[in-house]
Design a protein around this motif. Structure first.
Motif, PDB file in Angstrom:
ATOM      1  N   ARG A  72       0.680  -1.308  -0.151  1.00  0.00           N
ATOM      2  CA  ARG A  72      -0.029   0.025  -0.029  1.00  0.00           C
ATOM      3  C   ARG A  72       0.802   1.268  -0.169  1.00  0.00           C
ATOM      4  O   ARG A  72       2.022   1.104   0.697  1.00  0.00           O
ATOM      5  CB  ARG A  72      -1.119   0.021   1.235  1.00  0.00           C
ATOM      6  N   ASP A  73       0.449   2.363  -0.620  1.00  0.00           N
ATOM      7  CA  ASP A  73       0.893   3.497  -0.142  1.00  0.00           C
ATOM      8  C   ASP A  73      -0.047   4.796   0.121  1.00  0.00           C
ATOM      9  O   ASP A  73      -0.810   4.999  -0.778  1.00  0.00           O
ATOM     10  CB  ASP A  73       1.210   4.136  -1.943  1.00  0.00           C
ATOM     11  N   ASN A  74       0.156   4.850   1.292  1.00  0.00           N
ATOM     12  CA  ASN A  74      -0.821   5.754   2.034  1.00  0.00           C
ATOM     13  C   ASN A  74      -0.990   7.164   1.399  1.00  0.00           C
ATOM     14  O   ASN A  74      -1.872   7.836   1.691  1.00  0.00           O
ATOM     15  CB  ASN A  74      -0.626   5.779   3.346  1.00  0.00           C
ATOM     16  N   ALA A  75       0.248   7.429   0.757  1.00  0.00           N
ATOM     17  CA  ALA A  75       0.521   9.073   0.411  1.00  0.00           C
ATOM     18  C   ALA A  75      -0.508   8.995  -0.800  1.00  0.00           C
ATOM     19  O   ALA A  75      -1.115  10.157  -1.327  1.00  0.00           O
ATOM     20  CB  ALA A  75       1.736   9.352   0.208  1.00  0.00           C
ATOM     21  N   ARG A  76      -0.644   7.913  -1.438  1.00  0.00           N
ATOM     22  CA  ARG A  76      -1.357   8.051  -2.833  1.00  0.00           C
ATOM     23  C   ARG A  76      -2.806   7.056  -2.424  1.00  0.00           C
ATOM     24  O   ARG A  76      -3.621   7.039  -3.526  1.00  0.00           O
ATOM     25  CB  ARG A  76      -0.645   7.092  -3.809  1.00  0.00           C
ATOM     26  N   ASN A  77      -3.074   6.816  -1.295  1.00  0.00           N
ATOM     27  CA  ASN A  77      -4.444   6.319  -1.093  1.00  0.00           C
ATOM     28  C   ASN A  77      -4.766   5.028  -1.981  1.00  0.00           C
ATOM     29  O   ASN A  77      -5.724   4.997  -2.317  1.00  0.00           O
ATOM     30  CB  ASN A  77      -5.630   7.244  -1.207  1.00  0.00           C
ATOM     31  N   THR A  78      -3.761   4.104  -1.973  1.00  0.00           N
ATOM     32  CA  THR A  78      -3.789   3.199  -3.270  1.00  0.00           C
ATOM     33  C   THR A  78      -3.030   1.747  -2.495  1.00  0.00           C
ATOM     34  O   THR A  78      -2.184   2.001  -1.723  1.00  0.00           O
ATOM     35  CB  THR A  78      -3.222   3.738  -4.332  1.00  0.00           C
ATOM     36  N   ALA A  79      -3.855   0.836  -2.635  1.00  0.00           N
ATOM     37  CA  ALA A  79      -3.428  -0.557  -2.384  1.00  0.00           C
ATOM     38  C   ALA A  79      -3.030  -1.318  -3.420  1.00  0.00           C
ATOM     39  O   ALA A  79      -3.694  -1.133  -4.632  1.00  0.00           O
ATOM     40  CB  ALA A  79      -4.396  -1.333  -1.411  1.00  0.00           C
ATOM     41  N   TYR A  80      -2.167  -2.350  -3.446  1.00  0.00           N
ATOM     42  CA  TYR A  80      -1.808  -3.072  -4.503  1.00  0.00           C
ATOM     43  C   TYR A  80      -1.929  -4.562  -4.324  1.00  0.00           C
ATOM     44  O   TYR A  80      -1.628  -5.007  -3.405  1.00  0.00           O
ATOM     45  CB  TYR A  80      -0.416  -2.724  -5.048  1.00  0.00           C
TER      46      TYR A  80
END
Length: 123
Positions: A72-80
Protein backbone atom coordinates in the motif's frame (compact mmCIF):
# COMPACT_ATOMS: atom_id res chain seq x y z
CA UNK A 1 -17.49 6.72 3.59
CA UNK A 2 -14.77 5.09 1.49
CA UNK A 3 -15.03 4.39 -2.21
CA UNK A 4 -12.74 1.79 -3.74
CA UNK A 5 -11.95 1.41 -7.43
CA UNK A 6 -9.93 -1.56 -8.68
CA UNK A 7 -7.94 -1.64 -11.89
CA UNK A 8 -5.28 -3.75 -13.56
CA UNK A 9 -7.19 -6.92 -14.30
CA UNK A 10 -7.05 -8.64 -17.65
CA UNK A 11 -6.09 -11.74 -19.56
CA UNK A 12 -2.66 -13.28 -19.00
CA UNK A 13 -1.01 -16.58 -19.81
CA UNK A 14 -0.11 -19.03 -17.09
CA UNK A 15 3.19 -18.10 -15.51
CA UNK A 16 2.65 -14.43 -16.18
CA UNK A 17 2.15 -11.49 -13.85
CA UNK A 18 -0.39 -8.78 -13.19
CA UNK A 19 -0.57 -5.94 -10.72
CA UNK A 20 -3.94 -4.89 -9.38
CA UNK A 21 -4.47 -1.44 -7.94
CA UNK A 22 -7.16 -0.23 -5.57
CA UNK A 23 -7.61 3.52 -5.44
CA UNK A 24 -9.47 4.78 -2.39
CA UNK A 25 -11.27 8.01 -1.77
CA UNK A 26 -12.05 9.33 1.66
CA UNK A 27 -10.09 10.26 4.73
CA UNK A 28 -10.00 6.88 6.41
CA UNK A 29 -7.75 4.99 4.00
CA UNK A 30 -4.61 5.39 6.09
CA UNK A 31 -6.40 4.08 9.19
CA UNK A 32 -8.01 1.12 7.42
CA UNK A 33 -6.61 -2.34 6.97
CA UNK A 34 -6.90 -3.32 3.31
CA UNK A 35 -7.48 -6.64 1.66
CA UNK A 36 -8.11 -8.51 -1.53
CA UNK A 37 -10.65 -11.26 -2.07
CA UNK A 38 -11.57 -13.23 -5.15
CA UNK A 39 -14.60 -15.04 -6.51
CA UNK A 40 -13.72 -17.82 -8.98
CA UNK A 41 -16.37 -18.82 -11.55
CA UNK A 42 -19.16 -20.71 -9.84
CA UNK A 43 -17.49 -20.59 -6.43
CA UNK A 44 -17.65 -18.63 -3.22
CA UNK A 45 -15.58 -15.64 -2.24
CA UNK A 46 -12.14 -16.40 -0.78
CA UNK A 47 -9.66 -14.32 1.13
CA UNK A 48 -6.49 -13.60 -0.84
CA UNK A 49 -4.36 -11.10 1.09
CA UNK A 50 -4.49 -8.30 3.64
CA UNK A 51 -2.26 -5.54 4.92
CA UNK A 52 -2.54 -3.53 8.10
CA UNK A 53 -3.11 0.22 8.06
CA UNK A 54 0.57 1.03 8.60
CA UNK A 55 1.70 -1.59 6.13
CA UNK A 56 3.67 -3.29 8.87
CA UNK A 57 1.97 -6.67 8.61
CA UNK A 58 0.72 -8.70 5.70
CA UNK A 59 -1.34 -11.88 5.52
CA UNK A 60 -2.02 -14.31 2.69
CA UNK A 61 -4.30 -17.15 1.79
CA UNK A 62 -2.53 -20.48 1.47
CA UNK A 63 -3.08 -20.76 -2.27
CA UNK A 64 -1.23 -17.52 -3.05
CA UNK A 65 1.62 -17.51 -0.52
CA UNK A 66 4.95 -16.98 -2.20
CA UNK A 67 3.34 -15.79 -5.45
CA UNK A 68 1.28 -12.73 -4.52
CA UNK A 69 2.41 -9.61 -2.67
CA UNK A 70 0.13 -7.01 -1.13
CA UNK A 71 1.35 -3.48 -0.52
CA UNK A 72 0.00 0.00 0.00
CA UNK A 73 0.96 3.62 -0.48
CA UNK A 74 -0.86 5.74 2.07
CA UNK A 75 0.33 8.95 0.41
CA UNK A 76 -1.46 7.89 -2.77
CA UNK A 77 -4.45 6.25 -1.03
CA UNK A 78 -3.78 3.12 -3.05
CA UNK A 79 -3.37 -0.56 -2.31
CA UNK A 80 -1.77 -3.05 -4.67
CA UNK A 81 -1.71 -6.75 -5.32
CA UNK A 82 1.27 -8.00 -7.29
CA UNK A 83 0.46 -11.40 -8.72
CA UNK A 84 3.30 -13.53 -10.10
CA UNK A 85 3.46 -17.08 -11.43
CA UNK A 86 -0.21 -16.96 -12.22
CA UNK A 87 -2.12 -20.20 -12.66
CA UNK A 88 -5.42 -20.92 -14.42
CA UNK A 89 -6.98 -21.51 -10.99
CA UNK A 90 -6.26 -17.87 -10.12
CA UNK A 91 -8.98 -16.90 -12.62
CA UNK A 92 -11.57 -14.91 -10.69
CA UNK A 93 -13.11 -11.54 -10.09
CA UNK A 94 -10.85 -9.79 -7.60
CA UNK A 95 -12.31 -7.38 -5.07
CA UNK A 96 -10.56 -4.80 -2.95
CA UNK A 97 -11.87 -4.23 0.57
CA UNK A 98 -11.28 -1.82 3.43
CA UNK A 99 -11.92 -2.79 7.02
CA UNK A 100 -10.18 -4.44 9.92
CA UNK A 101 -7.96 -7.50 10.16
CA UNK A 102 -9.21 -10.02 12.68
CA UNK A 103 -6.63 -12.69 13.57
CA UNK A 104 -9.24 -14.90 15.22
CA UNK A 105 -10.90 -15.51 11.84
CA UNK A 106 -7.71 -15.06 9.83
CA UNK A 107 -9.42 -12.65 7.49
CA UNK A 108 -10.35 -9.05 6.90
CA UNK A 109 -13.80 -7.98 8.00
CA UNK A 110 -14.72 -5.44 5.36
CA UNK A 111 -16.71 -2.26 5.75
CA UNK A 112 -16.29 -1.24 2.11
CA UNK A 113 -15.90 -3.09 -1.18
CA UNK A 114 -14.80 -2.20 -4.65
CA UNK A 115 -16.69 -3.18 -7.78
CA UNK A 116 -14.25 -5.93 -8.76
CA UNK A 117 -11.87 -6.53 -11.63
CA UNK A 118 -11.68 -9.66 -13.76
CA UNK A 119 -8.47 -11.67 -13.92
CA UNK A 120 -8.33 -14.49 -16.44
CA UNK A 121 -5.34 -16.82 -16.65
CA UNK A 122 -5.14 -18.98 -19.75
CA UNK A 123 -3.32 -22.31 -19.81
Amino acid sequence: QVQLVESGGGLVQAGGSLRLSCAASGRTFSSSDMGWFRVPPGKERHFVAAITSSGGSTYYGDSVKGRFTISRDNARNTAYLQMNSLKPEDTAVYYCAAGRWYPIVNSLLADYWGQGTQVTVSS
